[in-house]
Design an enzyme around this catalytic site. Structure first.
Site, PDB file in Angstrom:
ATOM      1  N   LYS A  77       0.923  -1.264   0.105  1.00 43.23           N
ATOM      2  CA  LYS A  77       0.083  -0.067  -0.001  1.00 43.23           C
ATOM      3  C   LYS A  77       0.932   1.337  -0.104  1.00 43.23           C
ATOM      4  CE  LYS A  77      -3.859  -2.493   1.922  1.00 43.23           C
ATOM      5  NZ  LYS A  77      -4.545  -3.001   3.081  1.00 43.23           N
ATOM      6  N   GLN A  91      -5.589  -1.922   9.068  1.00 48.35           N
ATOM      7  CA  GLN A  91      -5.266  -3.344   8.713  1.00 48.35           C
ATOM      8  C   GLN A  91      -5.681  -4.509   9.466  1.00 48.35           C
ATOM      9  OE1 GLN A  91      -3.510  -3.913   5.686  1.00 48.35           O
ATOM     10  NE2 GLN A  91      -4.312  -5.958   5.805  1.00 48.35           N
ATOM     11  N   ASP A 129     -12.006   1.829   3.052  1.00 45.94           N
ATOM     12  CA  ASP A 129     -12.357   0.350   2.926  1.00 45.94           C
ATOM     13  C   ASP A 129     -13.880   0.103   2.828  1.00 45.94           C
ATOM     14  OD1 ASP A 129     -10.040  -1.462   2.833  1.00 45.94           O
ATOM     15  OD2 ASP A 129      -9.690  -1.364   5.095  1.00 45.94           O
TER      16      ASP A 129
END
Length: 282
Positions: free
Chosen positions: A52, A96, A119
């Protein structure tokens, strides 16, 4: 023999588009910013976070990484999220998953400002996806839609079957296929006549987490098969689909690796760009 859908090539095209739009945004004085939180030392999570970071650099984003020890408390994690919610230069926040067992992912997801939830896991964003009026789309299902579009397939009226009902892939995947005018069936471990249902699918999306679960006799000739699975068999990465057998029957199929995987991070970049634009009225 099926067309092999090249997720690396499609993701490169998405990233190139994001990079171009980011340049235009920077000319207006806005640089998209993404903050990634990593708690503990899960090796797979560390790889994802590194990827990322690389993607952010490639498309021209500003990025921050917060690596917290495994014994971080819920209060400490919540405080960091609150701090990032208030940072103007941060447009997207990603925590995460999975978190260490003593931490609540639900609590963290609900804590993130929905406008920065790149997300698309926050309940507000999940609800927006349900009614088709959304800020962002969850990265993996959005990536799958890009891959299906890359084949030139029109989903209108097509029968789509999703194997798996997770909150991260299965359920939002069904919604996106429905928004594209597909007729959608969601299957799971309690589904009866599974093979028969799959054999009627024009589009088959496998997200069950079982190596080579989808066999050739479950696939309709000419179907588009998307494999979201990431499994290890004899030390090798493989998907939920028996690729070698199914590719002889499908019209198009994604490989593992090199299919859906690269798309997830590409769509995260797209979501962060969208967040930056919305927050700056750009």
């Amino acid at each position: 023999m099926a067309q092999i859908i090249d997720g690396k090539a499609v993701s490169r095209a998405v990233r190139a588009r994001v990079a171009q739009e980011t340049l235009a945004l920077k000319e207006q004085g806005v640089t998209p910013g993404l903050a990634v939180i990593l708690v503990g030392e899960d090796p797979a999570s560390q790889v994802y976070v590194r990827n990322k970071e690389k993607a952010c650099a490639e498309v021209g984003f500003y990025s921050e990484k917060y690596t917290l020890p495994a014994d971080t408390t819920q209060a400490q994690l919540n405080a960091l999220v609150d701090e990032l919610n208030g940072k103007k230069e941060i447009n997207g926040i990603l925590c995460q998953l999975p978190l260490p067992p003593h931490l609540s992912d639900k609590e963290v997801i609900a804590r993130i400002d929905p406008a920065k939830d790149v997300d698309a896991f926050h309940p507000e964003n999940v609800g927006a996806i349900m009614i088709g009026d959304y800020r962002f789309l969850p990265c993996t299902p959005a990536g799958v839609m890009e891959l299906i579009r890359s084949t030139g397939t029109d989903l209108t009226g097509k029968r789509a079957v999703v194997l798996g009902r997770s909150n991260i892939v299965g359920k939002p995947m069904a919604m996106l296929l429905l928004h594209a005018n597909g007729t959608v069936t969601v299957c799971h471990s309690k589904t009866k006549n599974l093979k028969e249902i799959c054999r009627n699918a024009d589009i088959l999306v496998a997200a069950v987490g079982k190596a080579k679960f989808v066999t050739e006799d479950m696939v309709k000739p000419g179907a588009v098969v998307i494999d979201v699975g990431m499994n290890r068999e004899n030390g090798k990465l493989c998907g939920d689909v028996d690729f070698d057998a199914v590719k002889e029957k499908a019209s198009a199929i994604t490989p593992v690796p090199g299919g859906v995987g690269p798309m997830t991070i590409a769509m995260l970049m797209q979501n962060t760009l969208t967040a930056a634009k919305r927050q700056n009225n750009a």
